[in-house]
Scaffold this motif. Sequence first.
Motif, PDB file in Angstrom:
ATOM      1  N   ARG A 117       0.867  -1.183   0.000  1.00  0.00           N
ATOM      2  CA  ARG A 117       0.000   0.000   0.000  1.00  0.00           C
ATOM      3  C   ARG A 117       0.894   1.220   0.000  1.00  0.00           C
ATOM      4  NH1 ARG A 117      -5.071   1.406   3.905  1.00  0.00           N
ATOM      5  NH2 ARG A 117      -5.430   3.455   3.021  1.00  0.00           N
ATOM      6  N   TRP A 118       0.671   2.082  -0.974  1.00  0.00           N
ATOM      7  CA  TRP A 118       1.562   3.222  -1.121  1.00  0.00           C
ATOM      8  C   TRP A 118       0.763   4.438  -1.545  1.00  0.00           C
ATOM      9  CZ3 TRP A 118       6.297   2.090   0.540  1.00  0.00           C
ATOM     10  CH2 TRP A 118       7.262   3.083   0.464  1.00  0.00           C
ATOM     11  N   ASP A 119       0.348   5.225  -0.570  1.00  0.00           N
ATOM     12  CA  ASP A 119      -0.295   6.487  -0.893  1.00  0.00           C
ATOM     13  C   ASP A 119       0.247   7.559   0.040  1.00  0.00           C
ATOM     14  OD1 ASP A 119      -1.826   6.444   1.549  1.00  0.00           O
ATOM     15  OD2 ASP A 119      -3.329   5.195   0.568  1.00  0.00           O
ATOM     16  N   ARG A 120      -0.271   8.728  -0.058  1.00  0.00           N
ATOM     17  CA  ARG A 120       0.280   9.854   0.696  1.00  0.00           C
ATOM     18  C   ARG A 120       0.212   9.653   2.209  1.00  0.00           C
ATOM     19  NH1 ARG A 120      -1.415  16.065  -0.459  1.00  0.00           N
ATOM     20  NH2 ARG A 120       0.073  17.001   0.974  1.00  0.00           N
ATOM     21  N   TRP A 121      -0.807   8.955   2.690  1.00  0.00           N
ATOM     22  CA  TRP A 121      -1.024   8.833   4.125  1.00  0.00           C
ATOM     23  C   TRP A 121      -0.623   7.490   4.706  1.00  0.00           C
ATOM     24  CZ3 TRP A 121      -4.419  10.767   0.543  1.00  0.00           C
ATOM     25  CH2 TRP A 121      -4.570  12.146   0.567  1.00  0.00           C
ATOM     26  N   CYS A 122      -0.483   6.500   3.884  1.00  0.00           N
ATOM     27  CA  CYS A 122      -0.173   5.164   4.401  1.00  0.00           C
ATOM     28  C   CYS A 122       0.777   4.453   3.438  1.00  0.00           C
ATOM     29  CB  CYS A 122      -1.456   4.352   4.547  1.00  0.00           C
ATOM     30  SG  CYS A 122      -1.177   2.713   5.226  1.00  0.00           S
ATOM     31  N   GLN A 123       1.935   4.106   3.946  1.00  0.00           N
ATOM     32  CA  GLN A 123       2.923   3.397   3.132  1.00  0.00           C
ATOM     33  C   GLN A 123       3.303   2.125   3.871  1.00  0.00           C
ATOM     34  OE1 GLN A 123       5.949   6.353   2.790  1.00  0.00           O
ATOM     35  NE2 GLN A 123       4.788   7.569   1.340  1.00  0.00           N
TER      36      GLN A 123
END
Length: 94
Positions: free
Chosen positions: A31-37
């Motif tokens: 999962r790789w987005d601005r808020w959760c990696q």
Amino acid sequence: MHLGNRHRPPLSPQEAWLSDGRQVLHFRPTRWDRWCQQLEVTVGELLPDQPVPLLKRRLELSREEALKLWSERRKEGWQPTKAQWRPPQAPAKE
């Protein structure tokens, strides 16, 4: 032209492998987005009579935890290695 610090971890997700000759760690972004990696880290054990490592366990780690684990293992002498098994394929869409 300044290319920046080559020792800095990449900002975008990348699959990577580490081995100490007995065990293998496979780091894979999940999962790789601005808020959760987050990354999935799969631990495998190399067996002399087997073509691929025996999969032992999977961990779901934050980017920070995965970077810390990578750094600790590298300090212990683990080396980057080639892929030891193929990741599972997503089912084909109909």
